[in-house]
Scaffold this active site. Structure first.
Site, PDB file in Angstrom:
ATOM      1  N   LYS A 164      20.673   2.823  48.042  1.00  0.00           N
ATOM      2  CA  LYS A 164      19.312   3.150  48.445  1.00  0.00           C
ATOM      3  C   LYS A 164      19.179   4.582  48.954  1.00  0.00           C
ATOM      4  CE  LYS A 164      17.858  -1.563  49.019  1.00  0.00           C
ATOM      5  NZ  LYS A 164      19.082  -2.236  48.530  1.00  0.00           N
TER       6      LYS A 164
HETATM    7  C1  LIG Z   1      19.009  -3.249  47.662  1.00  0.00           C
HETATM    8  C2  LIG Z   1      20.315  -3.585  47.059  1.00  0.00           C
HETATM    9  C3  LIG Z   1      20.395  -4.238  45.822  1.00  0.00           C
HETATM   10  C4  LIG Z   1      19.161  -4.701  45.065  1.00  0.00           C
HETATM   11  O1  LIG Z   1      18.369  -3.641  44.613  1.00  0.00           O
HETATM   12  P1  LIG Z   1      16.848  -3.918  44.179  1.00  0.00           P
HETATM   13  O2  LIG Z   1      16.305  -2.603  43.820  1.00  0.00           O
HETATM   14  O3  LIG Z   1      16.185  -4.528  45.371  1.00  0.00           O
HETATM   15  O4  LIG Z   1      16.918  -4.874  43.041  1.00  0.00           O
HETATM   16  C5  LIG Z   1      21.649  -4.499  45.301  1.00  0.00           C
HETATM   17  N1  LIG Z   1      22.761  -4.151  45.961  1.00  0.00           N
HETATM   18  C6  LIG Z   1      22.734  -3.528  47.143  1.00  0.00           C
HETATM   19  C7  LIG Z   1      24.001  -3.204  47.835  1.00  0.00           C
HETATM   20  C8  LIG Z   1      21.513  -3.208  47.718  1.00  0.00           C
HETATM   21  O5  LIG Z   1      21.489  -2.586  48.901  1.00  0.00           O
END
Ligand SMILES: *Cc1c(COP(=O)(O)O)cnc(C)c1O
Length: 481
Positions: A106
């Site tokens: 993120k």
């Molecule tokens: C947020 C997250 C996801 C999922 O991503 P999305 O965009 O919500 O589908 C997968 N793995 C990790 C480690 C995350 O932090």
């Protein structure tokens, strides 16, 4: 370029306004009226930062000085100037999205969003403070706090499910420094926290408040657009390595929660990048697997706690954007979302299901299998991955076994293994006694893989945000900020 809600074409807004608002007033998600024309081949020639600037300004043309914003967002903050390197592991390629300031994928988007929001404020002549309101299943919270800390004219408030995030994730958030940050636990699960945030947006509509609300969740188009870059980055890495020639298709397997990451992959495909199949990988909370296989989305099931908590989600917000993109029908989408809200499920029409299945494939993997994969990939290939990435790996194996598709395969790695040390240690046969910090050190001693600096530094930090509230108190908590 104009944006409108996935639920109605009325009241279009420009791209700067869409970023400022996050969620459309009718509860839908903003989408561009039409997709930008884009020279994907030229884009591939750039550095990661140049790719990002080209892609994000294609989606947000009303925000000027994009190369500058990108530079401010990323320079010196990631372990590599590539931002998200793709590394060969066995028969596949792992796209490492966790080399940023909080060791979660993120970071790619949330380093950029504050730049986009403050620029959008200037464009729209907004002088009020913005309050970023975010529900997190673990990683978004910390990445958003870090991205927005001490950004002028913006405050941020993060809610996380009490007991629903890992010890390391909690420590990352409750020790957050910065003069404009608030963190609070909510009794309930992630969906409760996310619903609470959506309700606050609805309740604050039209009220005279000392701030404007916006969101750092992937419902904001300003968060989604920066994620498209790393599909280009991976494609370029495969080109440079001679794995593919320009124009060859590449498949991507994406550990999925709110459907933001995988939707960015689909947007990359719509921009022209030769993306083959997008594999939607879930954990035991397999609502998306069922949906992509049957066309029935049914959230009426218990939310399970797994070793991949960032995917512990029953209502996957960005799926709404896909339904809109493939149907072009805001009335249909609006009806389906109303039904999901009141009855807890919906079924899409046959032609829409076919369109989804042409582009996506889905599989899920439970904790036991994720553990086996972490162990096997480490033993046989010398690569240490986290449980989310393991779900992506599992879905890749299932896909290749069931379809025989031989196109090159990229598995998106969304977190550092050190964010989930107990699950990873036990998967490779290590002793899991002690707290997560002890486990991290043991994992490093066993594998020699370095602990990311931001995680190693957590232990001695003071806890600054220890509040816990009921979900019904979320609105009054925010109004009291
Ligand atoms: C947020 C997250 C996801 C999922 O991503 P999305 O965009 O919500 O589908 C997968 N793995 C990790 C480690 C995350 O932090």
């Amino acid at each position: 370029m104009f944006y409108h809600s996935t639920r109605s074409t009325l009241s279009p807004v420009d791209s700067a306004q869409a970023v400022l608002e996050g969620l459309a007033p009718d509860g839908g998600l903003y989408m561009p009226e039409r997709l930008p024309a884009f020279d994907w081949q030229a884009c591939l020639k750039g550095t990661s930062q140049e790719m990002s600037a080209a892609i994000v300004s294609a989606f947000l043309p009303d925000i000027p000085h994009m190369p500058q914003l990108v530079r401010r967002a990323y320079t010196g903050k990631f372990e590599t100037e590539d931002l998200t390197p793709a590394v060969p592991v066995g028969a596949y390629h792992v796209l490492e999205l966790f080399r940023g300031p909080t060791s979660a994928f993120k970071d790619v988007a949330l380093s950029m969003l504050p730049q986009l929001l403050t620029a959008a404020k200037t464009v729209k002549g907004v002088s009020d403070d913005i309050l970023i309101l975010t529900a997190t299943s673990g990683d978004t919270g910390k990445a958003a706090l870090e991205g927005f800390r001490d950004v002028d004219g913006v405050r941020i408030c993060v809610f996380y499910p009490d007991g629903g995030v890992s010890q390391v994730q909690r420590a990352q958030m409750v020790t957050q420094e910065g003069r404009n940050v608030t963190v609070c636990a909510v009794k309930g699960n992630f969906d409760d926290a996310q619903t609470g945030v959506k309700n606050i947006f609805a309740a604050c509509q039209g009220r005279d408040l000392p701030f404007r609300l916006s969101s750092a969740n992937s419902i904001n188009i300003g968060r989604l657009a920066p994620q498209i870059m790393y599909y280009f980055r991976a494609y370029r890495d495969l080109l440079d390595r001679g794995v593919i020639s320009l124009g060859d298709q590449v498949n991507f397997s994406v550990p999925t929660g709110n459907f933001g990451d995988i939707l960015a992959g689909y947007l990359a495909k719509l921009l022209g990048l030769p993306v083959g199949r997008l594999i939607c990988a879930s954990n035991a909370n397999n609502v998306l697997t069922d949906f992509i296989r049957t066309g029935v989305y049914d959230r009426r099931r218990p939310l399970l706690k797994t070793t991949s908590p960032s995917m512990d989600i029953l209502v996957s917000s960005n799926l709404e954007r896909l339904l809109y993109l493939l149907s072009g029908d805001t009335e249909l989408v609006s009806g389906l979302m109303a039904r999901l809200k009141t009855e807890g499920w919906y079924a899409v029409p046959e032609d829409l299901l076919t369109a989804i299945q042409d582009r996506f494939w889905a599989a899920y993997c439970d904790d036991a299998r994720a553990g086996q994969i972490i162990g096997r990939v480490y033993r046989d290939l010398g690569y240490l991955c986290d449980p989310h990435t393991a779900a992506g790996w599992a879905a890749t194996e299932d896909y290749v076994n069931q379809t025989g598709d031989g196109r090159p395969m990229v598995v998106l790695s969304t977190a550092s293994p050190y964010k989930f040390p107990a699950a990873v240690l036990s998967a490779i046969g290590g002793d899991v006694s002690g707290d997560e910090f002890t486990q991290m050190e043991r994992l490093r001693d066993m594998t020699g893989v370095p602990i990311p600096r931001n995680l190693a530094d957590l232990r001695g930090k003071a806890e600054r945000h220890t509040g816990v509230i009921e979900k019904e108190q979320m609105l009054s908590f925010v109004l009291g900020l």
